[in-house]
Design a protein around this motif. Structure first.
Motif, PDB file in Angstrom:
ATOM      1  N   MET A 213       8.721  53.536  19.346  1.00 42.47           N
ATOM      2  CA  MET A 213       9.031  53.497  20.777  1.00 42.47           C
ATOM      3  C   MET A 213       9.403  52.078  21.225  1.00 42.47           C
ATOM      4  O   MET A 213      10.292  51.897  22.059  1.00 42.47           O
ATOM      5  CB  MET A 213       7.823  54.000  21.587  1.00 42.47           C
ATOM      6  CG  MET A 213       7.520  55.474  21.427  1.00 42.47           C
ATOM      7  SD  MET A 213       8.852  56.542  22.015  1.00 42.47           S
ATOM      8  CE  MET A 213       9.546  57.071  20.445  1.00 42.47           C
ATOM      9  N   ILE A 214       8.702  51.088  20.662  1.00 42.48           N
ATOM     10  CA  ILE A 214       9.021  49.690  20.981  1.00 42.48           C
ATOM     11  C   ILE A 214      10.420  49.344  20.474  1.00 42.48           C
ATOM     12  O   ILE A 214      11.219  48.730  21.185  1.00 42.48           O
ATOM     13  CB  ILE A 214       7.961  48.736  20.374  1.00 42.48           C
ATOM     14  CG1 ILE A 214       6.617  48.910  21.089  1.00 42.48           C
ATOM     15  CG2 ILE A 214       8.422  47.279  20.467  1.00 42.48           C
ATOM     16  CD1 ILE A 214       5.449  48.200  20.418  1.00 42.48           C
ATOM     17  N   ILE A 215      10.720  49.775  19.246  1.00 40.89           N
ATOM     18  CA  ILE A 215      12.047  49.529  18.684  1.00 40.89           C
ATOM     19  C   ILE A 215      13.127  50.236  19.505  1.00 40.89           C
ATOM     20  O   ILE A 215      14.199  49.673  19.776  1.00 40.89           O
ATOM     21  CB  ILE A 215      12.104  49.975  17.205  1.00 40.89           C
ATOM     22  CG1 ILE A 215      11.181  49.095  16.352  1.00 40.89           C
ATOM     23  CG2 ILE A 215      13.528  49.924  16.659  1.00 40.89           C
ATOM     24  CD1 ILE A 215      10.960  49.607  14.938  1.00 40.89           C
ATOM     25  N   ALA A 216      12.836  51.466  19.931  1.00 38.68           N
ATOM     26  CA  ALA A 216      13.802  52.247  20.721  1.00 38.68           C
ATOM     27  C   ALA A 216      14.157  51.546  22.028  1.00 38.68           C
ATOM     28  O   ALA A 216      15.291  51.680  22.527  1.00 38.68           O
ATOM     29  CB  ALA A 216      13.237  53.632  21.004  1.00 38.68           C
ATOM     30  N   SER A 217      13.200  50.803  22.589  1.00 41.85           N
ATOM     31  CA  SER A 217      13.453  50.120  23.867  1.00 41.85           C
ATOM     32  C   SER A 217      14.546  49.060  23.754  1.00 41.85           C
ATOM     33  O   SER A 217      15.217  48.747  24.740  1.00 41.85           O
ATOM     34  CB  SER A 217      12.159  49.480  24.388  1.00 41.85           C
ATOM     35  OG  SER A 217      11.756  48.411  23.553  1.00 41.85           O
ATOM     36  N   PHE A 218      14.741  48.514  22.550  1.00 40.59           N
ATOM     37  CA  PHE A 218      15.787  47.510  22.353  1.00 40.59           C
ATOM     38  C   PHE A 218      17.190  48.114  22.482  1.00 40.59           C
ATOM     39  O   PHE A 218      18.151  47.400  22.727  1.00 40.59           O
ATOM     40  CB  PHE A 218      15.626  46.839  20.982  1.00 40.59           C
ATOM     41  CG  PHE A 218      14.469  45.888  20.921  1.00 40.59           C
ATOM     42  CD1 PHE A 218      14.634  44.543  21.214  1.00 40.59           C
ATOM     43  CD2 PHE A 218      13.196  46.324  20.571  1.00 40.59           C
ATOM     44  CE1 PHE A 218      13.568  43.652  21.166  1.00 40.59           C
ATOM     45  CE2 PHE A 218      12.118  45.453  20.516  1.00 40.59           C
ATOM     46  CZ  PHE A 218      12.307  44.106  20.823  1.00 40.59           C
ATOM     47  N   PHE A 219      17.288  49.437  22.324  1.00 41.06           N
ATOM     48  CA  PHE A 219      18.588  50.104  22.427  1.00 41.06           C
ATOM     49  C   PHE A 219      18.985  50.405  23.877  1.00 41.06           C
ATOM     50  O   PHE A 219      20.092  50.886  24.121  1.00 41.06           O
ATOM     51  CB  PHE A 219      18.579  51.399  21.606  1.00 41.06           C
ATOM     52  CG  PHE A 219      18.505  51.167  20.120  1.00 41.06           C
ATOM     53  CD1 PHE A 219      19.653  50.907  19.385  1.00 41.06           C
ATOM     54  CD2 PHE A 219      17.284  51.192  19.460  1.00 41.06           C
ATOM     55  CE1 PHE A 219      19.589  50.678  18.014  1.00 41.06           C
ATOM     56  CE2 PHE A 219      17.212  50.972  18.092  1.00 41.06           C
ATOM     57  CZ  PHE A 219      18.370  50.709  17.370  1.00 41.06           C
ATOM     58  N   VAL A 220      18.068  50.151  24.824  1.00 42.89           N
ATOM     59  CA  VAL A 220      18.413  50.374  26.241  1.00 42.89           C
ATOM     60  C   VAL A 220      18.568  49.043  26.986  1.00 42.89           C
ATOM     61  O   VAL A 220      18.558  49.013  28.211  1.00 42.89           O
ATOM     62  CB  VAL A 220      17.361  51.270  26.953  1.00 42.89           C
ATOM     63  CG1 VAL A 220      17.356  52.665  26.368  1.00 42.89           C
ATOM     64  CG2 VAL A 220      15.967  50.649  26.909  1.00 42.89           C
ATOM     65  N   VAL A 221      18.733  47.961  26.238  1.00 49.25           N
ATOM     66  CA  VAL A 221      18.874  46.633  26.854  1.00 49.25           C
ATOM     67  C   VAL A 221      20.101  46.559  27.752  1.00 49.25           C
ATOM     68  O   VAL A 221      20.027  46.106  28.901  1.00 49.25           O
ATOM     69  CB  VAL A 221      18.923  45.526  25.772  1.00 49.25           C
ATOM     70  CG1 VAL A 221      19.410  44.217  26.373  1.00 49.25           C
ATOM     71  CG2 VAL A 221      17.544  45.317  25.162  1.00 49.25           C
ATOM     72  N   LYS A 222      21.240  47.021  27.249  1.00 47.72           N
ATOM     73  CA  LYS A 222      22.478  46.942  28.034  1.00 47.72           C
ATOM     74  C   LYS A 222      22.408  47.780  29.313  1.00 47.72           C
ATOM     75  O   LYS A 222      22.743  47.284  30.395  1.00 47.72           O
ATOM     76  CB  LYS A 222      23.677  47.347  27.177  1.00 47.72           C
ATOM     77  CG  LYS A 222      24.085  46.284  26.170  1.00 47.72           C
ATOM     78  CD  LYS A 222      25.356  46.679  25.431  1.00 47.72           C
ATOM     79  CE  LYS A 222      25.784  45.584  24.461  1.00 47.72           C
ATOM     80  NZ  LYS A 222      27.022  45.964  23.720  1.00 47.72           N
ATOM     81  N   PRO A 223      21.978  49.048  29.246  1.00 48.62           N
ATOM     82  CA  PRO A 223      21.824  49.828  30.486  1.00 48.62           C
ATOM     83  C   PRO A 223      20.824  49.208  31.459  1.00 48.62           C
ATOM     84  O   PRO A 223      21.036  49.250  32.671  1.00 48.62           O
ATOM     85  CB  PRO A 223      21.325  51.189  29.991  1.00 48.62           C
ATOM     86  CG  PRO A 223      21.768  51.281  28.585  1.00 48.62           C
ATOM     87  CD  PRO A 223      21.753  49.892  28.058  1.00 48.62           C
ATOM     88  N   LEU A 224      19.756  48.614  30.932  1.00 50.66           N
ATOM     89  CA  LEU A 224      18.761  47.959  31.797  1.00 50.66           C
ATOM     90  C   LEU A 224      19.373  46.770  32.527  1.00 50.66           C
ATOM     91  O   LEU A 224      19.147  46.589  33.732  1.00 50.66           O
ATOM     92  CB  LEU A 224      17.553  47.495  30.973  1.00 50.66           C
ATOM     93  CG  LEU A 224      16.484  48.535  30.629  1.00 50.66           C
ATOM     94  CD1 LEU A 224      15.499  47.962  29.642  1.00 50.66           C
ATOM     95  CD2 LEU A 224      15.767  49.032  31.875  1.00 50.66           C
ATOM     96  N   ASN A 225      20.136  45.961  31.810  1.00 50.24           N
ATOM     97  CA  ASN A 225      20.804  44.813  32.439  1.00 50.24           C
ATOM     98  C   ASN A 225      21.806  45.266  33.491  1.00 50.24           C
ATOM     99  O   ASN A 225      21.936  44.641  34.548  1.00 50.24           O
ATOM    100  CB  ASN A 225      21.495  43.958  31.378  1.00 50.24           C
ATOM    101  CG  ASN A 225      20.528  43.038  30.659  1.00 50.24           C
ATOM    102  OD1 ASN A 225      19.420  42.784  31.126  1.00 50.24           O
ATOM    103  ND2 ASN A 225      20.933  42.532  29.511  1.00 50.24           N
ATOM    104  N   ALA A 226      22.516  46.354  33.205  1.00 51.28           N
ATOM    105  CA  ALA A 226      23.470  46.893  34.177  1.00 51.28           C
ATOM    106  C   ALA A 226      22.734  47.447  35.397  1.00 51.28           C
ATOM    107  O   ALA A 226      23.178  47.271  36.538  1.00 51.28           O
ATOM    108  CB  ALA A 226      24.318  47.988  33.535  1.00 51.28           C
ATOM    109  N   PHE A 227      21.578  48.083  35.164  1.00 45.63           N
ATOM    110  CA  PHE A 227      20.791  48.672  36.252  1.00 45.63           C
ATOM    111  C   PHE A 227      20.241  47.609  37.195  1.00 45.63           C
ATOM    112  O   PHE A 227      20.015  47.867  38.375  1.00 45.63           O
ATOM    113  CB  PHE A 227      19.649  49.499  35.659  1.00 45.63           C
ATOM    114  CG  PHE A 227      18.971  50.415  36.641  1.00 45.63           C
ATOM    115  CD1 PHE A 227      19.597  51.577  37.066  1.00 45.63           C
ATOM    116  CD2 PHE A 227      17.717  50.105  37.145  1.00 45.63           C
ATOM    117  CE1 PHE A 227      18.978  52.429  37.964  1.00 45.63           C
ATOM    118  CE2 PHE A 227      17.095  50.942  38.047  1.00 45.63           C
ATOM    119  CZ  PHE A 227      17.720  52.112  38.463  1.00 45.63           C
ATOM    120  N   LEU A 228      20.011  46.399  36.666  1.00 47.83           N
ATOM    121  CA  LEU A 228      19.537  45.295  37.502  1.00 47.83           C
ATOM    122  C   LEU A 228      20.531  44.956  38.611  1.00 47.83           C
ATOM    123  O   LEU A 228      20.152  44.481  39.685  1.00 47.83           O
ATOM    124  CB  LEU A 228      19.299  44.042  36.643  1.00 47.83           C
ATOM    125  CG  LEU A 228      18.042  44.005  35.775  1.00 47.83           C
ATOM    126  CD1 LEU A 228      18.079  42.779  34.875  1.00 47.83           C
ATOM    127  CD2 LEU A 228      16.785  44.007  36.623  1.00 47.83           C
TER     128      LEU A 228
END
Length: 342
Positions: A213-228
């Protein structure tokens, strides 16, 4: 451009430094306790499986190693869960348990410990309690996911999560009112949170679920930055908001539920550590914040657990009593800072 490159170099350097510190904190937590074991011997036992005496080896490999590993992964999971939710809800004082996940776990543990629902076992073992806690968290998580699909407003979803938590707490309080004192004591101690008694079986389950789950979170970095930058901006960048919402809630919920199932609720790690990470790295870029928060969560939780089991040894304190000393001042600081900016 040069200043940005310099800032990024400093951030990467800090991440590497924190990783090195994490290793020494891990080794120190294993070596330090009522029986002090030299750091060199700890490293020798871990890497070579040999010790100067068998007692030290048993203490390291069967008691302290699985517990220290659990504090690293558990702390990382809770801190990361808090960061994901704070970004998602755009609220600096949101923590992993705000969606009612902790209350769901607590309710099911109360049903087992206080209500006599033993899931088919005569005497509920720690594994039965962990299973019950995980089932409670899972049911609440599924309920929140259903609302997440139907409700568009993030604030409304936050309020629904809080209300679900209140309902679970109300049922738990009813069970407490009719419980006998002996069972009640054990339940109250569970609700304070502790890594005490962690075995290799527990640690393996926590690792098997938590690390992916921790590793999976690294794959949502780009959407998270866009969501900011806002929901509309994220949509313009091709982010599927509904799918993104479900992924964030599932990641945060599973991370929190897995830790809570074995340790009970642990306060303030998910709330305080993301803010400490922001203060240290001075960035909102999740490419830095996510690994930074994961490492800091592991380090802070390990040190808090070390204080719990050593400061008044042989009496062990609940870990939430230590984490609250860190988290509460940060929350007060954030509230005061927010009021000053209004």
């Amino acid at each position: 451009m040069e200043s940005k490159d310099r800032a990024r170099f400093k951030q990467v350097f800090l991440l590497i430094a924190l990783l090195i510190i994490t290793f020494f904190v891990f080794a120190f937590c294993i070596g330090f306790g009522s029986v002090k074991i030299d750091l060199k011997e700890v490293i020798h036992i871990i890497f070579k499986g040999e010790a100067f005496n068998t007692t030290n080896r048993d203490i390291v490999m069967n008691i302290r190693f699985p517990r220290a590993l659990a504090t690293l992964i558990g702390g990382a999971a809770l801190a990361l869960s808090g960061l994901l939710l704070q970004i998602f809800f755009k609220n600096p004082i949101v923590e992993p348990y705000v969606l009612g996940i902790s209350s769901g776990s607590t309710l099911f543990v109360a049903l087992i410990m206080l209500g006599g629902i033993t899931l088919g076992f005569k005497n509920p073992s720690p594994y039965v309690l962990a299973l019950g806690a995980f089932l409670g968290a899972l049911l609440v998580m599924m309920l929140v996911v259903v609302f997440a699909v139907k409700v568009r407003d993030v604030v409304t979803l936050l309020v629904i999560g809080i209300m679900v938590g209140y309902i679970c707490s109300a049922v738990t309080n009813l069970l407490i009112a009719f419980a006998d004192s002996e069972r009640l004591y054990g339940f109250v101690m569970w609700t304070k949170g502790s890594f005490s008694g962690f075995t290799w079986k527990n640690a393996k389950v926590l690792t098997t679920v938590g690390v992916p789950m921790i590793i999976a979170s690294f794959f949502v970095v780009k959407p998270l930055n866009a969501f900011l930058m806002g929901e509309e901006y994220a949509k313009s960048m091709g982010v599927d908001i509904k799918k993104f919402r479900l992924i964030i809630i599932l990641l945060a919920s599973i991370l929190t539920a897995t830790v809570t199932a074995f340790t009970g609720p642990i306060a303030f790690i998910g709330l305080a550590v993301p803010h400490i990470s922001r203060m240290i790295f001075r960035t909102s870029d999740n490419r830095i914040l996510i690994p930074g928060t994961v490492i800091l969560g592991a380090v802070v939780t390990s040190l808090c657990d070390l204080i719990c089991r050593t400061i008044f040894a042989p009496i062990e304190l609940p870990i939430s009593s230590i984490t609250s000393f860190i988290g509460a001042p940060i929350v007060i600081y954030l509230i005061l800072k927010r009021r000053a900016s209004l």
